[in-house]
Design an enzyme around this catalytic site. Sequence first.
Site, PDB file in Angstrom:
ATOM      1  N   CYS A 164      29.304 -11.351  20.177  1.00 34.44           N
ATOM      2  CA  CYS A 164      30.359 -12.358  20.080  1.00 34.44           C
ATOM      3  C   CYS A 164      30.677 -13.012  21.421  1.00 34.44           C
ATOM      4  O   CYS A 164      31.026 -14.194  21.470  1.00 34.44           O
ATOM      5  CB  CYS A 164      31.623 -11.731  19.487  1.00 34.44           C
ATOM      6  N   LYS A 222      15.763 -16.230  -3.615  1.00 35.09           N
ATOM      7  CA  LYS A 222      15.536 -16.667  -2.235  1.00 35.09           C
ATOM      8  C   LYS A 222      14.072 -17.052  -2.033  1.00 35.09           C
ATOM      9  O   LYS A 222      13.760 -18.107  -1.457  1.00 35.09           O
ATOM     10  CB  LYS A 222      15.913 -15.559  -1.255  1.00 35.09           C
TER      11      LYS A 222
END
Length: 312
Positions: A297, A220
């Site tokens: 959410c 990464k």
Amino acid sequence: MCSPQESGMNAVGARMVTRSRSRGPGAGLRRGGEEGAPLRSVEAAAGRKSHSSVKRQRKTQRLNVAYEASEGETGEGAEHLQAPGWEPRDWQQQLENIRTMRSGKDAPVDQLGAEHCYDLSAPPKQVQRYQVLLSLMLSSQTKDQVTAGAMQRLRAQGLTVDSILQTDDSTLGTLIYPVGFWRNKVKYIKQTSAILQQRYGGDIPASVAELVALPGVGPKMAHLAMAVAWGTVSGIAVDTHVHRIANRLKWTKKATKSPEATRTALEEWLPRELWSEINGLLVGFGQQTCLPIHPRCQACLNRALCPAAQGL
């Protein structure tokens, strides 16, 4: 964590597919990219049975030959046969929704990412690249705010390869504390800085393979360093945020267990022109909305499209 700014295949060669209309031998196909591939039929010669003198005319047959044209080949007789590639359901709408939610650019990564951690006025360019790499090494398992603070303290001392090598371990540890695993990072920073001085003249490598060979530098960090320090998109930089969100959205063909496996899975289908965007976009989304625990959410535009939303 610090972050940066950055497949269907056209088959080459001919693949033959035959379709019969009636029986018979021989169908000719022109080669070399000629326009049109006319089909020829040859009437089968009458056969003679061993036990009979009666001639029977066999039925003639034509073969239609379809093929996938080579690159640059055209013609009405060339049928393009392409194997469909896998891609996640609704991924384009999901991506557009995330872009909308991230349009404010107000997540920690937007203010404290790798591109904000180095001194833009530091000469020469190799010093800036070194600072980018160091900020990425510090960012592992560390919040952006903590990484940015450590980088400010290091820069105040004069952050170069030479200055780090002249700093004793105790002082270096004090400067970077409380980044995650700070004791190990003191060791890795010293080892990597010595290698850069000896092998690269104080600069950093310009390839992923050489970067990941440095102590304390993972895939990464290497891909982010290539993007921020060298301006090259070498791959998708996947951290815990990108790994988590890609699996929740089912952007991988099957569930992945590590960031590196997620990177490989994403690069198999995600268009390359989106690779540079995806890290910063998803990291900020993970910091603000798609949290590791208790994701928000109800505030997410993808709540009706996210396969994981109902199970969280």
